[in-house]
Scaffold this active site. Structure first.
Site, PDB file in Angstrom:
ATOM      1  N   HIS A 106       0.812  -1.218   0.000  1.00 23.43           N
ATOM      2  CA  HIS A 106       0.000   0.000   0.000  1.00 23.43           C
ATOM      3  C   HIS A 106       0.849   1.274   0.000  1.00 23.43           C
ATOM      4  CE1 HIS A 106       0.384  -0.071   4.524  1.00 23.43           C
ATOM      5  NE2 HIS A 106       0.424   1.231   4.332  1.00 23.43           N
ATOM      6  N   ASP A 136      -0.023  -7.599   1.467  1.00 22.48           N
ATOM      7  CA  ASP A 136       0.395  -6.195   1.557  1.00 22.48           C
ATOM      8  C   ASP A 136       1.915  -6.064   1.636  1.00 22.48           C
ATOM      9  OD1 ASP A 136       0.055  -3.469   1.545  1.00 22.48           O
ATOM     10  OD2 ASP A 136      -0.224  -3.303   3.710  1.00 22.48           O
ATOM     11  N   SER A 210       4.675   2.462   7.969  1.00 22.49           N
ATOM     12  CA  SER A 210       4.313   1.312   7.136  1.00 22.49           C
ATOM     13  C   SER A 210       5.492   0.836   6.298  1.00 22.49           C
ATOM     14  CB  SER A 210       3.153   1.677   6.208  1.00 22.49           C
ATOM     15  OG  SER A 210       1.973   1.869   6.934  1.00 22.49           O
TER      16      SER A 210
END
Length: 465
Positions: A106, A136, A210
């Site tokens: 992402h 992901d 992230s």
């Protein structure tokens, strides 16, 4: 008096001893500082900057006032769209000295330009080697001028709740930031995808973290930081490194993940299903459907089998089995421990690559049963077939479910098609009624139903306990 004094001294001594133990357990002496680890590991963590172009009306602006928002929305569709450069931030970890970098899908999945910034400030343009939206994860490649310091992989399955961990990342674009905490939980499912299996930590994870690493106190990467829950504190989630390593290996070689396919639908074992099938265990993945011609079908697996192990590894539930199958290599002999008719047996099966057009199943809801049970059924008419998109060629359809009934409490829904009752085939209303009357006294009805093109088992109590 002397005895009382001795008892008092004993109590004080005990309290002091207990206090010392607690202090030793929860304090961190200077020698336990992770500062040396941070200095050594920080160069293995990178910041990632992404850019992509989006088209939008120039009047779609962040006005908070409801009146102005509606005013601009009213006229925005009359204005030509303009292109805007959208920038994003994230983190990553260096997997190898030649410039392979792991991050989240992402973070880079929609990026047109990706820039990797090393701790020392050096900037490199990066290309995507491969991505895997289902976990992901993404693998990038840069061409460094000198060998880079790579992270050392840890064993995430060895983590225990309470183990200390720390994260290094780029929260809110602030640059290298360190946060520390403990492993709060393992195996968390957030409903993000079918392979949810997160490490939960209270080490602060924020937007921008992230794709960055979660380290243990030995300096090894045990997870890839991935998700947070908005408006929550002390709730961060990381992809276990054991899963990430396998995914990254696939991405590096193939640019995608080649997942094994067995050809079954599975679900958890509920108490009702366990009772109806005579299963004396509540662990494993219950086979609710076997695809014709699939590896499972050719090996002899059948509906109602309970898969309890894969390659000797115990299977806790359906989700565990799904993750295990997804990371099992196709074309390799794989041993499955199966519980059938009160006996455990072993099947050796070669999985094949997951068909590209195979419909990815969603999580199976738990269900239940009829009449006094609280449902009405009817024959399947052409109108009902079209309305509920029924694929089954036989069975009866549930026309209604009474609120707060046994059926409702079990999860049966209007539109479900009942194909079997306790193993007896149901081709129409007459067979359905006979099967229900025949097995009602057993205390549990086990329905095989079709829902959304899939078949699943539903165990239903025939009376309140």
């Amino acid at each position: 008096m002397v005895k009382a004094f001795k008892n008092l001294i004993f109590l004080f001594a005990s309290a002091a001893f207990f206090s010392t133990l607690v202090s030793q357990a929860f304090s961190q002496s200077p020698s336990e500082s992770i500062s040396p680890l941070i200095k050594r590991l920080a160069p293995s963590v990178v910041n990632i900057s992404t850019t992509n172009v989006i088209k939008a009306s120039p009047f779609v602006l962040p006005y908070q006032d409801e009146y102005f928002r509606k005013f601009f929305e009213r006229f925005s569709d009359r204005m030509p769209e303009r292109e805007f450069r959208n920038r994003g931030l994230g983190s990553g970890l260096i997997m190898s000295s030649d410039g392979y970098i792991v991050t989240n899908n992402h973070v880079v999945g929609k990026a047109e330009e990706i820039e990797v910034i090393l701790e020392g400030g050096e900037r490199y343009s990066a290309r995507i080697v491969g991505t895997d939206p289902l976990t992901d994860l993404a693998l990038l490649k840069i061409d460094p001028q000198v060998p880079l310091p790579a992270v050392e992989m840890g064993n995430s399955s060895a983590l225990e709740i309470g183990d200390r961990v720390f994260a290094i990342g780029n929260p809110f674009g602030l640059g290298h930031t360190v946060t520390a905490g403990i492993v709060s939980a393992k195996g968390r499912a957030l409903g993000i995808g079918r392979y949810d299996n997160f490490i939960q930590t209270d080490a602060a994870i924020n937007p921008g973290n992230s794709g960055g690493p979660l380290f243990n106190y030995k300096g090894k990467v045990v997870g890839v930081n991935t998700a947070v829950i908005r408006r929550a504190q002390g709730l961060g989630f990381a992809i276990p490194m054991d899963m990430a390593k396998t995914v990254v290996e696939h991405l590096k070689v193939h640019g995608r993940v080649i997942r094994g396919w067995l050809g079954i639908m599975i679900q958890d074992v509920t108490p009702e299903i366990s009772e109806a099938l005579g299963i004396d265990r509540d662990e494993g993945g219950l086979v609710s459907e076997v695809k014709e011609g699939s590896p499972a079908d050719q090996a002899g697996l059948r509906r109602g089998d309970l898969i309890v192990s894969v390659e000797g590894e115990k299977i806790q539930d359906a989700a565990t089995l799904v993750r295990k199958l997804a990371l099992t290599r196709p074309g390799v002999d794989t041993e499955f421990g199966v519980f059938r008719d009160g006996k455990e047996m072993v099947f050796t099966i070669k999985l094949i690559e997951h068909p590209e057009n195979e419909r990815t199943g969603q999580s199976v809801d738990e269900l239940k049963a009829e009449e006094n049970l609280g449902i009405e059924v009817s024959e399947i008419t052409p109108q009902l077939r079209n309305r509920f998109r029924i694929q089954a060629e036989r069975g009866v359809i549930i026309a209604s479910v009474e609120p707060r009934s046994l059926a409702s409490g079990s999860g049966l829904r209007r539109g479900d098609v009942i194909l079997e009752a306790n193993g007896d085939p149901v081709n129409g209303l007459d067979e359905y009624k006979r099967a229900v009357e025949k097995h009602r006294s057993s205390g549990t009805l086990l329905f095989l139903i079709e829902r959304g093109g899939r078949t699943i088992y539903v165990g239903v109590k025939t009376r309140e306990d």
